[in-house]
Motif scaffolding. Structure first.
Motif, PDB file in Angstrom:
ATOM      1  N   ASP A 185       0.864  -1.184   0.000  1.00 46.36           N
ATOM      2  CA  ASP A 185       0.000   0.000   0.000  1.00 46.36           C
ATOM      3  C   ASP A 185       0.900   1.233   0.000  1.00 46.36           C
ATOM      4  OD1 ASP A 185      -2.912   1.018   0.705  1.00 46.36           O
ATOM      5  OD2 ASP A 185      -1.555   2.125   2.014  1.00 46.36           O
ATOM      6  N   CYS A 208       0.888   4.822   0.744  1.00 46.66           N
ATOM      7  CA  CYS A 208       0.204   5.983   1.309  1.00 46.66           C
ATOM      8  C   CYS A 208       1.061   6.506   2.441  1.00 46.66           C
ATOM      9  CB  CYS A 208      -1.185   5.601   1.801  1.00 46.66           C
ATOM     10  SG  CYS A 208      -2.189   7.046   2.215  1.00 46.66           S
ATOM     11  N   CYS A 237      -0.200   8.104   5.173  1.00 49.97           N
ATOM     12  CA  CYS A 237      -0.945   8.421   6.405  1.00 49.97           C
ATOM     13  C   CYS A 237      -0.447   7.663   7.631  1.00 49.97           C
ATOM     14  CB  CYS A 237      -2.446   8.242   6.212  1.00 49.97           C
ATOM     15  SG  CYS A 237      -2.972   6.539   5.968  1.00 49.97           S
ATOM     16  N   GLU A 238       0.112   6.483   7.454  1.00 46.56           N
ATOM     17  CA  GLU A 238       0.650   5.773   8.620  1.00 46.56           C
ATOM     18  C   GLU A 238       1.988   6.359   9.069  1.00 46.56           C
ATOM     19  OE1 GLU A 238      -0.177   4.226   5.716  1.00 46.56           O
ATOM     20  OE2 GLU A 238      -1.121   2.279   6.070  1.00 46.56           O
ATOM     21  N   SER A 263      -2.712   4.523  -2.717  1.00 46.29           N
ATOM     22  CA  SER A 263      -4.037   4.566  -2.084  1.00 46.29           C
ATOM     23  C   SER A 263      -4.421   5.945  -1.573  1.00 46.29           C
ATOM     24  CB  SER A 263      -4.080   3.576  -0.922  1.00 46.29           C
ATOM     25  OG  SER A 263      -3.301   4.032   0.149  1.00 46.29           O
ATOM     26  N   LYS A 296     -11.700   5.827  -4.503  1.00 48.05           N
ATOM     27  CA  LYS A 296     -11.686   5.590  -3.061  1.00 48.05           C
ATOM     28  C   LYS A 296     -12.522   6.686  -2.418  1.00 48.05           C
ATOM     29  CE  LYS A 296      -8.474   5.321   0.808  1.00 48.05           C
ATOM     30  NZ  LYS A 296      -7.039   5.264   1.164  1.00 48.05           N
ATOM     31  N   TYR A 309     -13.946   3.112   7.123  1.00 48.97           N
ATOM     32  CA  TYR A 309     -12.508   2.895   7.382  1.00 48.97           C
ATOM     33  C   TYR A 309     -12.159   3.019   8.860  1.00 48.97           C
ATOM     34  CZ  TYR A 309     -12.333   4.240   2.395  1.00 48.97           C
ATOM     35  OH  TYR A 309     -12.552   4.358   1.051  1.00 48.97           O
ATOM     36  N   PHE A 313      -9.967   0.377  10.579  1.00 45.42           N
ATOM     37  CA  PHE A 313      -8.621   0.325   9.971  1.00 45.42           C
ATOM     38  C   PHE A 313      -7.704   1.359  10.599  1.00 45.42           C
ATOM     39  CE2 PHE A 313      -5.525   2.201   7.079  1.00 45.42           C
ATOM     40  CZ  PHE A 313      -4.906   1.116   6.471  1.00 45.42           C
ATOM     41  N   ARG A 314      -8.265   2.531  10.885  1.00 39.92           N
ATOM     42  CA  ARG A 314      -7.399   3.604  11.369  1.00 39.92           C
ATOM     43  C   ARG A 314      -6.868   3.299  12.766  1.00 39.92           C
ATOM     44  NH1 ARG A 314     -10.658   8.632   8.528  1.00 39.92           N
ATOM     45  NH2 ARG A 314     -10.313   7.849   6.410  1.00 39.92           N
ATOM     46  N   ARG A 326     -10.607  13.512   5.337  1.00 37.90           N
ATOM     47  CA  ARG A 326      -9.960  13.268   4.046  1.00 37.90           C
ATOM     48  C   ARG A 326     -10.860  13.654   2.871  1.00 37.90           C
ATOM     49  NH1 ARG A 326      -5.876  10.564   6.512  1.00 37.90           N
ATOM     50  NH2 ARG A 326      -6.143   8.487   7.411  1.00 37.90           N
ATOM     51  N   GLN A 329     -10.335  12.302  -0.900  1.00 35.23           N
ATOM     52  CA  GLN A 329     -11.113  11.102  -1.208  1.00 35.23           C
ATOM     53  C   GLN A 329     -12.491  11.510  -1.754  1.00 35.23           C
ATOM     54  OE1 GLN A 329     -11.048   8.740   2.406  1.00 35.23           O
ATOM     55  NE2 GLN A 329      -8.863   8.290   2.169  1.00 35.23           N
ATOM     56  N   LYS A 361     -13.320   1.225  -3.635  1.00 36.00           N
ATOM     57  CA  LYS A 361     -13.235   1.048  -2.190  1.00 36.00           C
ATOM     58  C   LYS A 361     -14.095   2.081  -1.491  1.00 36.00           C
ATOM     59  CE  LYS A 361      -9.913   1.562   1.452  1.00 36.00           C
ATOM     60  NZ  LYS A 361      -8.645   2.105   1.813  1.00 36.00           N
ATOM     61  N   TYR A 387     -12.297  -3.463  -2.453  1.00 37.51           N
ATOM     62  CA  TYR A 387     -11.759  -3.583  -1.103  1.00 37.51           C
ATOM     63  C   TYR A 387     -12.914  -3.698  -0.112  1.00 37.51           C
ATOM     64  CZ  TYR A 387      -8.070  -2.805   2.443  1.00 37.51           C
ATOM     65  OH  TYR A 387      -7.175  -2.940   3.484  1.00 37.51           O
ATOM     66  N   VAL A 398     -13.769  -3.424   3.159  1.00 38.94           N
ATOM     67  CA  VAL A 398     -12.956  -2.696   4.143  1.00 38.94           C
ATOM     68  C   VAL A 398     -13.238  -3.074   5.601  1.00 38.94           C
ATOM     69  CG1 VAL A 398     -12.643  -0.738   2.584  1.00 38.94           C
ATOM     70  CG2 VAL A 398     -14.533  -0.722   4.253  1.00 38.94           C
ATOM     71  N   SER A 399     -12.455  -2.452   6.470  1.00 36.10           N
ATOM     72  CA  SER A 399     -12.461  -2.810   7.889  1.00 36.10           C
ATOM     73  C   SER A 399     -13.835  -2.702   8.541  1.00 36.10           C
ATOM     74  CB  SER A 399     -11.451  -1.939   8.634  1.00 36.10           C
ATOM     75  OG  SER A 399     -11.746  -0.559   8.447  1.00 36.10           O
ATOM     76  N   TYR A 419     -10.279  -8.894   4.855  1.00 34.54           N
ATOM     77  CA  TYR A 419      -9.782  -9.448   6.117  1.00 34.54           C
ATOM     78  C   TYR A 419     -10.380 -10.823   6.361  1.00 34.54           C
ATOM     79  CZ  TYR A 419      -8.600  -4.581   6.361  1.00 34.54           C
ATOM     80  OH  TYR A 419      -8.108  -3.346   6.034  1.00 34.54           O
TER      81      TYR A 419
HETATM   82  C1  PBG Z   1      -4.638   4.442   3.361  1.00 31.53           C
HETATM   83  C2  PBG Z   1      -5.627   3.352   3.465  1.00 31.53           C
HETATM   84  C3  PBG Z   1      -6.807   3.307   4.216  1.00 31.53           C
HETATM   85  C4  PBG Z   1      -7.377   2.050   4.018  1.00 31.53           C
HETATM   86  C5  PBG Z   1      -6.533   1.349   3.162  1.00 31.53           C
HETATM   87  N1  PBG Z   1      -5.465   2.183   2.805  1.00 31.53           N
HETATM   88  C6  PBG Z   1      -7.377   4.267   5.171  1.00 31.53           C
HETATM   89  C7  PBG Z   1      -7.858   5.603   4.808  1.00 31.53           C
HETATM   90  O1  PBG Z   1      -7.902   6.006   3.665  1.00 31.53           O
HETATM   91  O2  PBG Z   1      -8.210   6.291   5.757  1.00 31.53           O
HETATM   92  C8  PBG Z   1      -8.655   1.569   4.629  1.00 31.53           C
HETATM   93  C9  PBG Z   1      -8.863   0.113   4.628  1.00 31.53           C
HETATM   94  C10 PBG Z   1      -9.931  -0.394   5.519  1.00 31.53           C
HETATM   95  O3  PBG Z   1     -10.740   0.333   6.099  1.00 31.53           O
HETATM   96  O4  PBG Z   1      -9.967  -1.630   5.654  1.00 31.53           O
HETATM   97  N2  PBG Z   1      -3.402   4.066   3.863  1.00 31.53           N
END
Ligand code: PBG
Length: 323
Positions: free
Chosen positions: A119, A121, A123-124, A166, A196, A202, A205-206, A218, A222, A249, A272, A274-275, A314
C-alpha cells in the motif's frame, strides 16, 4: 393442483450439484488478497480490538500468518506498515530501514511464491496522519507525488511485487509509471485505488494502522459517496495513466459502482471489502444476530457478482478455511 404452469425455474435449484452447475458466480482463494499489518518494534503480535481476528504483527508473526494462509490456498497479500517514528513528511515511508522495507526483504527470503502488494500511502507515516505533505494545513498534491515516488521505488527495491497507490493523489499513476519505467521496474504493475470514497467504513482500519488524521478529514482528496460518474472519471484517468488494475473502495455500499466500472473498463477490477464491513459482521456474529460464515460468504459472493475480479478482504483466511 395447477397443471397449467409451463415455466418452472425451480427445476435448476433441486439439488446442490445442479445448483453448482448453474451457478453464475464462483469465488475461490485465488480471487482473494489478504491484508497484513506489520508494526515496528513490538515484541509480540497484538489483536486489534475493533477487528477481532486481525493483528498488528511483528515481522516474524507476519511470516507465520502468511505461511498459514498459503497452506490454505491464499497467495496474495497486501502489506501495511506501522512505523515507530512519524514526522511531518513521513520519512520512514521511504527509509531503507523502514518497516515495510525490512518486512519485504525477510518475507521474500523465507517464503517462495507469494505475491506481495504494498500500500502506497503516507498516512501511517506522517505525524499529522494525512496522506501526504501538508502546506498551510492542506494536502499539497504535487509535493506528495515526489514523496510517494520515493516510497514506491523503495518498496520495489526491497521486493514488492505490485504497488497500490491509495492516497487519491492526482497524477499518481502517471508519475509512478514513468518513474518505474525509468528505473528498471518496467515490469512492476500498479493497482490503483482509483475510486476511493471518503468513507466512515474505514474507522476500524485507522485503529489498526494508527493512521487517523490529527485534524480535519480526508474529504478534500477522497471521493464524495454521493458520486457515481466521478468514479468512472477517476477510473478512466487511471487506466489512461497506465494502471494495470483499478480498485473500488469500499465494496459493500458501492456495488453499483463496481458493476458500472466493470462494464466500462478492460483492465481487471479489484474491490476492497474494508475494515468497517468486516467489523460489523464480527460484531453481529458475536451478539448471535447472524451466522457469520454464511453472511461472510454471501457478502464476498455479492462483491464478485457485482463485477470484482479480485477482493481484498480481512475475511480471506476465514473464507479459505471454510471451503
Ligand atoms: C490508506 C488506506 C486506508 C485504508 C486502506 N489504505 C485508510 C484511509 O484512507 O483512511 C482503509 C482500509 C480499511 O478500512 O480496511 N493508507
Amino acid at each position: 393442483m395447477n397443471t397449467k404452469i409451463r415455466f418452472r425455474p425451480q427445476r435448476l435449484r433441486a439439488n446442490e450439484i445442479l445448483r453448482n452447475l448453474s451457478s453464475e458466480t464462483t469465488l475461490n482463494p485465488n480471487d482473494l488478497i489478504y491484508p497484513i499489518f506489520i508494526k515496528s518494534q513490538i515484541s509480540r503480535k497484538k489483536e486489534i480490538l475493533s477487528m477481532p481476528g486481525v493483528f498488528q504483527h511483528t515481522i516474524n508473526s507476519a511470516i507465520d500468518e502468511i505461511k498459514s494462509a498459503v497452506d490454505l490456498g491464499l497467495n496474495s497479500f497486501l502489506l501495511f506498515g506501522i512505523p515507530d517514528k512519524k514526522d511531518n513528511i513521513g520519512s520512514s515511508a521511504f527509509s531503507d530501514n523502514g518497516i515495510i522495507q525490512k518486512s519485504l526483504a525477510q518475507i521474500k527470503k523465507e517464503i517462495n511464491d507469494v505475491f506481495l502488494i504494498t500500500d502506497l500511502c503516507m498516512c501511517e507515516y506522517t505525524s499529522h496522519g494525512h496522506c501526504g505533505i501538508l502546506k498551510d494545513n492542506k494536502l499539497d498534491n504535487d509535493e506528495t507525488l515526489n514523496m510517494i515516488k520515493k516510497q514506491a521505488l523503495s518498496h520495489l527495491k526491497f521486493g514488492s511485487d505490485m504497488i497500490a497507490p491509495s492516497g487519491m493523489i492526482d497524477g499518481a499513476v502517471k508519475i509512478l509509471r514513468e518513474s518505474f519505467d525509468k528505473n528498471n521496474f518496467k515490469n512492476s504493475p500498479i493497482m490503483s485505488y482509483s475510486a476511493k470514497y471518503a468513507s466512515s467504513f474505514y474507522g476500524p482500519f485507522r485503529f489498526a494502522a494508527e493512521s487517523s488524521p490529527e485534524f480535519g478529514d480526508r474529504k478534500t482528496y477522497q471521493m464524495n459517496p454521493a458520486n457515481k460518474k466521478e468514479a468512472l472519471k477517476e477510473v478512466l484517468l487511471d487506466v489512461k495513466e497506465g494502471a494495470d488494475i483499478v480498485m473500488i473502495k469500499p465494496a459493500l455500499s458501492y456495488l453499483d459502482i463496481i458493476s458500472d466500472v466493470k462494464k466500462a473498463v478492460n483492465v481487471p477490477l479489484a474491490a476492497y471489502n474494508v475494515s468497517g464491513e468486516y467489523a460489523m459482521v464480527k460484531a453481529a456474529a458475536k451478539m448471535n444476530l447472524i451466522e457469520e460464515d454464511h453472511v461472510r460468504n454471501e457478502i464476498l459472493l455479492s462483491i464478485k457478482r457485482a463485477g470484482a475480479d479480485m477482493i481484498i478482504s480481512y475475511f480471506a483466511k476465514d473464507y479459505a478455511k471454510s471451503i
